[in-house]
Design a protein around this motif. Structure first.
Motif, short mmCIF file in Angstrom:
data_model
loop_
_atom_site.label_atom_id
_atom_site.label_comp_id
_atom_site.label_asym_id
_atom_site.label_seq_id
_atom_site.Cartn_x
_atom_site.Cartn_y
_atom_site.Cartn_z
N THR A 190 0.89 -1.20 -0.20
CA THR A 190 -0.13 0.65 -0.09
C THR A 190 0.80 1.42 -0.30
O THR A 190 0.87 2.19 -0.46
CB THR A 190 -0.85 -0.09 1.25
N ARG A 191 2.15 0.92 0.57
CA ARG A 191 3.08 2.03 1.56
C ARG A 191 3.54 2.77 -0.48
O ARG A 191 3.39 3.88 -0.42
CB ARG A 191 4.56 1.63 1.95
N LEU A 192 3.79 1.65 -1.20
CA LEU A 192 4.43 1.54 -2.58
C LEU A 192 3.05 2.14 -3.49
O LEU A 192 4.01 2.57 -4.13
CB LEU A 192 5.49 0.52 -3.45
N MET A 193 2.13 2.07 -3.67
CA MET A 193 1.45 2.07 -4.53
C MET A 193 0.90 3.56 -4.15
O MET A 193 0.14 4.39 -5.29
CB MET A 193 0.49 1.74 -4.16
N GLN A 194 1.69 4.31 -2.54
CA GLN A 194 0.85 5.60 -3.21
C GLN A 194 2.38 7.14 -3.48
O GLN A 194 1.99 8.01 -2.92
CB GLN A 194 1.04 6.60 -0.98
N TYR A 195 3.03 6.10 -3.32
CA TYR A 195 4.09 6.92 -4.25
C TYR A 195 3.93 7.03 -5.96
O TYR A 195 3.72 5.69 -6.54
CB TYR A 195 5.30 6.59 -4.15
N ASN A 196 4.82 8.29 -6.76
CA ASN A 196 4.17 7.87 -8.27
C ASN A 196 5.39 7.76 -8.86
O ASN A 196 5.60 7.77 -9.99
CB ASN A 196 3.80 9.55 -8.30
N TRP A 197 6.84 7.52 -8.06
CA TRP A 197 7.58 6.89 -8.77
C TRP A 197 8.41 7.44 -10.03
O TRP A 197 8.35 6.63 -11.42
CB TRP A 197 7.22 5.26 -8.60
N PRO A 198 8.80 8.65 -9.99
CA PRO A 198 9.45 9.46 -11.24
C PRO A 198 10.78 8.91 -11.46
O PRO A 198 10.84 9.05 -12.94
CB PRO A 198 9.47 11.00 -10.49
N GLY A 199 11.24 8.17 -11.36
CA GLY A 199 12.45 7.28 -11.21
C GLY A 199 12.44 6.03 -11.47
O GLY A 199 13.30 5.13 -12.45
N ASN A 200 10.27 5.95 -11.62
CA ASN A 200 10.06 4.72 -12.01
C ASN A 200 10.74 3.16 -12.03
O ASN A 200 10.81 3.12 -10.48
CB ASN A 200 9.93 4.83 -13.89
N VAL A 201 10.51 2.39 -12.34
CA VAL A 201 10.49 0.97 -12.47
C VAL A 201 12.31 1.47 -11.74
O VAL A 201 12.55 0.24 -10.61
CB VAL A 201 10.79 -0.03 -13.01
N ARG A 202 12.59 1.65 -12.00
CA ARG A 202 14.65 1.28 -11.37
C ARG A 202 14.60 1.98 -9.48
O ARG A 202 15.57 1.94 -9.26
CB ARG A 202 15.72 1.72 -11.87
N GLU A 203 13.83 2.93 -9.64
CA GLU A 203 13.56 3.39 -8.46
C GLU A 203 13.44 3.39 -7.38
O GLU A 203 13.34 2.66 -6.23
CB GLU A 203 12.71 4.83 -8.70
N LEU A 204 11.73 2.30 -7.81
CA LEU A 204 11.04 1.28 -7.07
C LEU A 204 12.20 0.10 -6.66
O LEU A 204 12.29 -0.23 -5.60
CB LEU A 204 10.31 0.70 -7.43
N GLU A 205 12.53 -0.60 -7.40
CA GLU A 205 14.43 -1.53 -6.93
C GLU A 205 15.16 -1.21 -6.07
O GLU A 205 14.96 -1.68 -5.37
CB GLU A 205 14.66 -2.31 -8.93
N ASN A 206 15.82 0.02 -6.14
CA ASN A 206 17.07 0.10 -5.39
C ASN A 206 15.68 0.59 -4.14
O ASN A 206 16.93 0.61 -2.93
CB ASN A 206 17.43 2.23 -5.52
N CYS A 207 14.39 1.09 -3.78
CA CYS A 207 14.19 1.30 -3.08
C CYS A 207 13.50 -0.09 -1.97
O CYS A 207 14.00 -0.21 -1.03
CB CYS A 207 12.10 1.84 -3.10
N LEU A 208 13.74 -1.03 -2.41
CA LEU A 208 12.82 -2.81 -2.29
C LEU A 208 14.64 -3.18 -1.82
O LEU A 208 14.44 -3.66 -1.02
CB LEU A 208 12.47 -3.32 -3.43
N GLU A 209 15.22 -2.65 -2.41
CA GLU A 209 16.79 -3.16 -2.20
C GLU A 209 17.47 -3.05 -0.96
O GLU A 209 17.20 -3.15 0.06
CB GLU A 209 17.74 -3.45 -3.50
#
Length: 506
Positions: free
Chosen positions: A402-421
């Motif tokens: 839910t927290r991940l879906m509340q953000y619009n990820w301007p860095g796209n999938v790469r930013e999401l991957e970095n956040c999860l790592e």
């Protein structure tokens, strides 16, 4: 020189010629005929015959006859103990007869041997195992040198055996390499196939269908999208699912090299073409011949270099730096960019003819903020990769999703991957909850503001408000706003004028 000395000299020269033949080719079909010819021409050993062991039946099968093509005689077989050759099969020893007539076992099934002349047959061993037999008939009556000649035939048979073993080893190695190559190709195809691209949103389903369609052909593809959206994954999927998937796949980031090095990297150079060019070198296009080249960040190349690239795309021809020879290449081009190439064309920074040459099949990758429904699936896929890298199980809580879906990820999938790592590193238990999802507050506020943009497809908007909203979202760049509205730059310019919209200047 005495007779025995002359015979030794002849045999030595013949052995040399035979070794040259066997070292020159590993073709087990061509070499036997040449060896038998040399034995007759140089050593006077006529009516040569080579038989090989049939591993299925255990019989010796005539494989080559001196002066007779394989298709011109019927295969003749010998079982163990049957005839003279059968004796070799049974005992594995050389047979030397002063004359054929002196041995009642001789069957002469081929009907080519003279009964009054000697006959010699030696086993061909490959790695200690009987593989066949070499048989010859001296062209003169027994002169007391039969044992010397028999020893010589054994030496030739030994050379043939070594050659056959080498041929079999090479064939086995090729087969092993081919199996490893196919295994690697299957693994790479799996890594870069559709399974590695996650998302069930309408936008992603459309992209998957475009990939399936364009993969069948050699069409040039231009992949467009923001940084971090996965443009390289799409290029990989197109190549590995295409008929060229078994060919080379060469990648280059055009923004990573200055122009003088970019030309050499793509087109290659000749020795001495510039300082440091100590040897000739193939370029990426030559390396990709018969396959695909992926040119990432194509929008970063200079207009001067664009003209050189255009020639390769149009004609399939190139010249190495410092060379004058024109080379043809057969290469499929996949390009990618996050730049607005239409704006660059309008500004004179990108050649229009190159733009149209690249933009044959455009695939536009939507940013993650436009397909937030894919975030849970992408996040679980990425956390699985992180888990494999860390060698431990990891899981995401529903609160984290839910927290991940509340953000619009301007860095796209790469930013999401970095956040999860980063979250995985901070989790000692392997369980990732919302408190470990750390997002920069300023970027989050900017993302929320972006999420409140006007929906351009809202049917309640009149045309003027819709055009103004598009211009606001595009930073008042008319070419960008035109694409948001599926218009041409001329169409939106006309509407700005007729609707009386005051264009903001920045």
């Amino acid at each position: 020189m005495d007779t025995e000395g002359a015979l030794h000299r002849i045999q030595l020269e013949t052995l040399y010629r035979v070794s040259v033949i066997l070292s020159r080719t590993l073709d087990v079909k061509q070499a036997p005929q040449e060896v038998l010819r040399v034995l007759e021409e140089s050593a006077g050993l006529t009516r040569g015959m080579i038989s090989v062991l049939d591993s299925d039946s255990g019989e010796l099968v005539v494989n080559a006859l001196q002066g007779v093509e394989a298709e011109d005689f019927e295969p003749v077989r010998y079982q163990a103990g049957e005839g003279v050759l059968g004796l070799i099969l049974e005992e594995g020893k050389t047979v030397a007869l002063p004359s054929i007539a002196s041995n009642p076992r001789f069957l002469n099934r081929l009907g080519i041997y003279e009964r009054r002349l000697p006959f010699i047959a030696a086993p061909i061993h490959v790695g200690g195992t009987l593989h066949g037999a070499l048989a010859v008939q001296p062209n003169r009556l027994d002169d007391g040198q039969l044992a010397v000649r028999a020893r010589f035939v054994e030496m030739v048979a030994n050379l043939i055996g070594q050659s056959v073993k080498l041929s079999l080893d090479v064939a086995h190695e090729k087969e092993t390499i081919a199996e490893e190559r196919d295994t690697l190709r299957r693994a790479v195809r799996g890594q870069h196939g559709f399974d590695n691209m996650v998302g069930h949103s309408a936008a992603m389903r459309r992209i998957f269908e475009q990939i399936r369609m364009v993969s069948k052909w050699n069409t040039t593809v231009l992949i467009r999208g923001e940084t971090g959206t996965g443009k390289e994954l799409i290029a990989n999927a197109i190549h590995y699912n295409s008929p060229r998937g078994r060919g080379p796949y060469v990648r280059l980031n055009c923004a990573s090299l200055p122009e003088n090095l970019l030309e050499s990297e793509l087109f290659g150079h000749e020795k001495g073409a510039f300082t440091g060019a100590v040897a000739a070198r193939k370029g990426r296009f030559e390396m990709a011949d018969g396959g695909t080249i992926f040119l990432d960040e194509i929008g970063e190349i200079s207009p001067a270099f664009q003209a050189k690239l255009l020639r390769v795309l149009q004609e399939g021809e190139l010249e190495r730096v410092g060379g004058g020879r024109t080379m043809k290449v057969d290469v499929r081009v996949i390009a990618a960019t996050h730049r607005d190439l239409e704006d660059a064309v309008d500004d004179g920074k990108f050649r229009e003819d190159l733009y149209f040459r690249l933009n044959v099949m455009p695939i536009t990758v939507p940013p993650l903020r436009e397909r937030l429904e894919d975030v849970p699936e992408i996040a679980r896929h990425l956390i699985g990769r992180v888990a494999n890298a860390q060698g431990r199980p990891l899981d995401l809580s529903e609160a984290a999703i839910t927290r991940l879906m509340q953000y619009n990820w301007p860095g796209n999938v790469r930013e999401l991957e970095n956040c999860l790592e980063r979250a995985a590193v901070m989790s000692e238990s392997g369980h990732i909850d919302a408190d470990l999802i750390r997002i920069d507050r300023q970027r989050e506020l900017a993302a929320v503001a972006a999420a409140n943009r006007i929906d351009l497809d809202d049917p309640t908007l009149d045309e003027r408000d819709r055009v103004i909203a598009a211009l606001e979202q595009a930073g008042w760049v008319q070419a960008k706003a035109a694409r948001l509205l599926n218009m041409t730059p001329r169409q939106i310019a006309y509407r700005v004028q007729t609707l009386g919209i005051e264009v903001k200047q920045f």
